[in-house]
Scaffold this motif. Structure first.
Motif, PDB file in Angstrom:
ATOM      1  N   GLU A   8       0.862  -1.206  -0.123  1.00 28.79           N
ATOM      2  CA  GLU A   8      -0.042  -0.282   0.255  1.00 28.79           C
ATOM      3  C   GLU A   8       0.331   0.984   0.130  1.00 28.79           C
ATOM      4  N   ASN A   9       2.239   0.938   0.486  1.00 31.99           N
ATOM      5  CA  ASN A   9       2.779   1.877   0.720  1.00 31.99           C
ATOM      6  C   ASN A   9       2.326   3.705   2.013  1.00 31.99           C
ATOM      7  N   ARG A  10       1.423   3.180   2.293  1.00 29.58           N
ATOM      8  CA  ARG A  10       1.385   3.886   3.059  1.00 29.58           C
ATOM      9  C   ARG A  10       1.667   3.837   4.602  1.00 29.58           C
ATOM     10  N   TYR A  11       2.349   3.135   5.425  1.00 27.02           N
ATOM     11  CA  TYR A  11       2.977   3.081   6.532  1.00 27.02           C
ATOM     12  C   TYR A  11       2.387   2.695   7.201  1.00 27.02           C
ATOM     13  N   SER A  12       2.185   1.625   6.497  1.00 26.05           N
ATOM     14  CA  SER A  12       0.659   1.169   7.575  1.00 26.05           C
ATOM     15  C   SER A  12       1.516  -0.513   7.932  1.00 26.05           C
ATOM     16  N   GLY A  13       2.748  -0.824   7.539  1.00 24.97           N
ATOM     17  CA  GLY A  13       2.538  -1.997   7.664  1.00 24.97           C
ATOM     18  C   GLY A  13       3.299  -2.803   9.541  1.00 24.97           C
ATOM     19  N   ILE A  14       4.249  -1.984  10.476  1.00 23.72           N
ATOM     20  CA  ILE A  14       3.624  -1.734  11.400  1.00 23.72           C
ATOM     21  C   ILE A  14       3.052  -1.742  12.075  1.00 23.72           C
ATOM     22  N   PRO A  15       2.001  -0.718  12.579  1.00 15.96           N
ATOM     23  CA  PRO A  15       0.520  -1.123  12.769  1.00 15.96           C
ATOM     24  C   PRO A  15       0.419  -2.183  12.281  1.00 15.96           C
ATOM     25  N   THR A  16       0.237  -2.344  11.563  1.00 21.59           N
ATOM     26  CA  THR A  16      -0.508  -4.224  11.069  1.00 21.59           C
ATOM     27  C   THR A  16       0.307  -4.928  11.773  1.00 21.59           C
ATOM     28  N   ILE A  17       1.698  -5.314  11.603  1.00 26.67           N
ATOM     29  CA  ILE A  17       2.189  -6.259  12.238  1.00 26.67           C
ATOM     30  C   ILE A  17       1.729  -6.241  13.762  1.00 26.67           C
ATOM     31  N   ARG A  18       1.668  -5.194  14.396  1.00 28.10           N
ATOM     32  CA  ARG A  18       0.658  -4.780  15.996  1.00 28.10           C
ATOM     33  C   ARG A  18      -0.213  -5.081  16.484  1.00 28.10           C
ATOM     34  N   ARG A  19      -1.038  -4.764  15.695  1.00 31.11           N
ATOM     35  CA  ARG A  19      -2.462  -5.133  15.874  1.00 31.11           C
ATOM     36  C   ARG A  19      -3.066  -7.308  15.270  1.00 31.11           C
ATOM     37  N   GLU A  20      -2.084  -7.443  14.611  1.00 35.82           N
ATOM     38  CA  GLU A  20      -2.238  -9.148  13.884  1.00 35.82           C
ATOM     39  C   GLU A  20      -1.640  -9.747  15.307  1.00 35.82           C
ATOM     40  N   MET A  21      -0.524  -9.176  15.774  1.00 40.89           N
ATOM     41  CA  MET A  21      -0.169 -10.187  17.726  1.00 40.89           C
ATOM     42  C   MET A  21      -0.877 -10.351  18.162  1.00 40.89           C
ATOM     43  N   LYS A  22      -1.948  -8.377  18.575  1.00 41.17           N
ATOM     44  CA  LYS A  22      -2.277  -8.694  19.688  1.00 41.17           C
ATOM     45  C   LYS A  22      -3.593  -9.640  19.648  1.00 41.17           C
ATOM     46  N   ALA A  23      -4.375  -9.667  18.265  1.00 40.82           N
ATOM     47  CA  ALA A  23      -5.570 -10.163  18.101  1.00 40.82           C
ATOM     48  C   ALA A  23      -4.802 -11.607  18.013  1.00 40.82           C
ATOM     49  N   TYR A  24      -3.571 -11.986  18.300  1.00 40.77           N
ATOM     50  CA  TYR A  24      -3.695 -13.659  18.326  1.00 40.77           C
ATOM     51  C   TYR A  24      -3.586 -13.951  19.840  1.00 40.77           C
ATOM     52  N   ASN A  25      -2.935 -12.982  20.321  1.00 45.82           N
ATOM     53  CA  ASN A  25      -2.541 -12.770  21.459  1.00 45.82           C
ATOM     54  C   ASN A  25      -0.918 -13.199  21.814  1.00 45.82           C
ATOM     55  N   LEU A  26      -0.025 -12.371  21.202  1.00 41.16           N
ATOM     56  CA  LEU A  26       0.636 -13.110  21.565  1.00 41.16           C
ATOM     57  C   LEU A  26       1.326 -11.378  21.844  1.00 41.16           C
ATOM     58  N   VAL A  27       2.164 -12.267  22.379  1.00 36.70           N
ATOM     59  CA  VAL A  27       3.730 -10.485  22.981  1.00 36.70           C
ATOM     60  C   VAL A  27       4.202  -9.723  21.391  1.00 36.70           C
ATOM     61  N   PRO A  28       3.860  -8.136  22.008  1.00 37.05           N
ATOM     62  CA  PRO A  28       3.724  -8.009  20.469  1.00 37.05           C
ATOM     63  C   PRO A  28       5.606  -8.122  20.373  1.00 37.05           C
ATOM     64  N   ALA A  29       5.703  -7.769  18.738  1.00 34.76           N
ATOM     65  CA  ALA A  29       6.984  -8.300  17.991  1.00 34.76           C
ATOM     66  C   ALA A  29       7.943  -7.382  18.621  1.00 34.76           C
ATOM     67  N   ASP A  30       9.444  -7.531  18.502  1.00 30.75           N
ATOM     68  CA  ASP A  30      10.205  -6.441  18.837  1.00 30.75           C
ATOM     69  C   ASP A  30      11.127  -6.008  17.343  1.00 30.75           C
ATOM     70  N   PHE A  31      11.393  -4.249  17.918  1.00 32.25           N
ATOM     71  CA  PHE A  31      11.305  -4.263  16.359  1.00 32.25           C
ATOM     72  C   PHE A  31      13.136  -3.550  16.759  1.00 32.25           C
ATOM     73  N   LEU A  32      14.067  -3.312  16.919  1.00 35.61           N
ATOM     74  CA  LEU A  32      15.578  -3.763  16.673  1.00 35.61           C
ATOM     75  C   LEU A  32      16.379  -3.097  15.873  1.00 35.61           C
ATOM     76  N   ASP A  33      17.227  -1.862  16.091  1.00 36.44           N
ATOM     77  CA  ASP A  33      17.834  -1.179  15.590  1.00 36.44           C
ATOM     78  C   ASP A  33      19.122  -1.622  15.329  1.00 36.44           C
ATOM     79  N   GLU A  34      20.293  -2.266  14.673  1.00 38.41           N
ATOM     80  CA  GLU A  34      21.139  -2.438  15.625  1.00 38.41           C
ATOM     81  C   GLU A  34      23.017  -3.051  14.436  1.00 38.41           C
TER      82      GLU A  34
END
Length: 473
Positions: free
Chosen positions: A369-395
């Motif tokens: 979509e190129n609308r910067y919706s990727g990260i919010p989608t990941i967070r929403r899907e993980m919550k809907a799956y009842n899993l702890v939030p995904a971890d984003f790291l810059d190393e």
């Protein structure tokens, strides 16, 4: 820094007996240290800056020894700051305690457009440093390049690929793309084919661009062998563990092709290696299959890696990696966060785009979509799956997404939190990890005891309630 704040800093040092991401200690009992440039550089190259405290000897168990001469040390600190590019402007503080004099130099972070700050005596490549925990480390060539790439707005996604030619591209796929480009654009529709190629960066100076190779080449890896994905399944929680037969990987694939092809094959690899279990949906009462992780979130993470990885010459030997462990999955792509974006801002503000032409082309093709919706989608899907939030790291030039199998109901023990804080974490990140809504409760209940025991430290210990405070182990 006020005199009182410096005294509080000295008290913290004696309690914690350590340096931190923003704190460096120097003895200066017999003279001003002659090599401050590594700390001056590393603190200047991080947003939070840092503080150098003079008069504490780490080698003597953090003994307070005072400085040799308060006036002279300030003069010599300033002299060394003038040897930096850009020049460092420290804020100096001097205080007396128990008959001894102590000094502190607050080093502000320089603007991103002026980084890296380096020691002129060694030059930009050898005189640039970054802060890793409590250590000043030389910057890699790529870390230095990444600042230049942002400052000068390099577009590596449309660099010319002289070995490639239009004849080596998939003619059918390219024609389909041109048709999609023309839809709803009457002025573009009347242009000739070669003009469209140049205007839309399919070619540049009549030479095929990298984006065109990645999207339409019959075999992109003929030109760039490592612009691919390597995917492995590890029979344990760390690389190196083996299964009962001594195998290091239970599945292992090199995924090649165009970006759309790699995306689909990578998703297939993950699906093939995820467990499925049948659950009763509490909302519908129906039985349904559920995988270890939500496929939609996995797709977004892989797509983000393909679109936003660094495609410069500095990363041509680095593939994207998918690592599936017993308890988690990691997706690693070359190129850290681009521009002024921070981890805390991901998915909340509009980001700079490292590869704008490639991102637009994938939008036209209907892949993103190129609308910067990727990260919010990941967070929403993980919550809907009842899993702890995904971890984003810059190393240090790598962006990493970690998915965990742990459910929100599973308790987090101290070791989990300590491991999570192996890089500095904000209060919000800790709350998300603990699946706790109250920031004050999370810090009081889980973090404060670990601070008191010395297992977790603060990045800004002199102002514990600072909104920029982070916690690390």
């Amino acid at each position: 820094m006020t005199n009182e704040e410096l005294l509080q800093q000295l008290k913290f040092i004696q309690n914690m007996k350590c340096e931190t991401q923003t704190l460096e200690l120097k003895s200066a009992e017999k003279g001003c240290p002659t090599r401050l440039y590594d700390s001056l550089s590393s603190f200047s190259n991080q947003d939070s800056g840092g503080i150098i405290v003079f008069g504490v000897d780490e080698a003597q168990g953090y003994k307070e020894v005072g400085v040799y001469d308060a006036q002279d040390i300030q003069k010599k600190i300033n002299e060394q700051c003038l040897q930096m590019e850009p020049v460092v402007r420290p804020i100096l503080t001097v205080v007396e305690k128990d008959g001894m004099t102590f000094a502190a130099a607050e080093i502000p972070g320089v603007d991103l457009a002026e980084r890296p700050c380096y020691y002129k005596g060694k030059g930009r490549l050898k005189g640039s440093y970054t802060r890793i925990g409590d250590s000043d480390e030389p910057m890699t060539e790529y870390e230095i390049y990444s600042y230049e790439a942002y400052r000068k707005k390099y577009q590596d996604d449309i660099r010319e690929v002289k070995r490639a030619s239009l004849q080596a591209l998939d003619k059918t796929a390219l024609e389909k793309y041109i048709i999609l480009l023309k839809e709803g654009k009457p002025k573009l529709s009347v242009m000739d084919e070669q003009s469209i190629y140049e205007l839309m960066s399919i070619t540049r100076n009549h030479i095929v661009t990298l984006s065109s190779v990645l999207l339409f080449s019959l075999y992109p890896q003929a030109y760039f062998p490592q612009f691919c994905i390597t995917a492995v399944v590890v029979p344990g929680k760390e690389i190196g563990e083996v299964d009962s037969d001594g195998a290091r990987f239970t599945d292992n694939a090199r995924i090649e092709g165009t970006i759309p092809e790699m995306l689909e094959e990578a998703i297939s690899f993950v699906k093939r290696n995820m467990r499925k279990k049948t659950i009763i949906n509490p909302a519908t009462g129906k039985r349904e299959d559920r995988t270890d992780y939500p496929v939609t979130a996995i797709r977004e993470a892989i797509l983000n890696a393909l679109v936003h990885r660094d495609y410069s010459i500095h990363t041509e030997g680095m593939p994207i990696q998918i690592l599936m462990f017993e308890d988690r999955m990691e997706i690693r792509n070359p190129g850290g966060i681009y521009g002024r974006m921070s981890i805390d801002q991901l998915g909340k503000v509009q980001a700079d785009t490292r590869n704008p032409v490639l991102a637009l082309a994938l939008e036209v093709l209907g892949i993103t979509e190129n609308r910067y919706s990727g990260i919010p989608t990941i967070r929403r899907e993980m919550k809907a799956y009842n899993l702890v939030p995904a971890d984003f790291l810059d190393e240090r030039g790598n962006f990493i997404v970690k998915f965990y199998k742990k459910s929100l109901e599973e308790s987090v023990d101290d070791n989990d939190l300590i491991a999570f804080c192996h890089i500095p974490r904000s209060r919000k990140e800790i709350c998300d990890f603990l699946a706790v809504k109250s920031v004050s409760y999370a810090i009081k209940r889980y973090v404060q005891p670990l601070i008191e025991s010395g297992k977790i430290k603060m990045t800004i210990p002199d102002t514990p309630k600072s909104p920029k405070q982070k916690y690390f182990s």
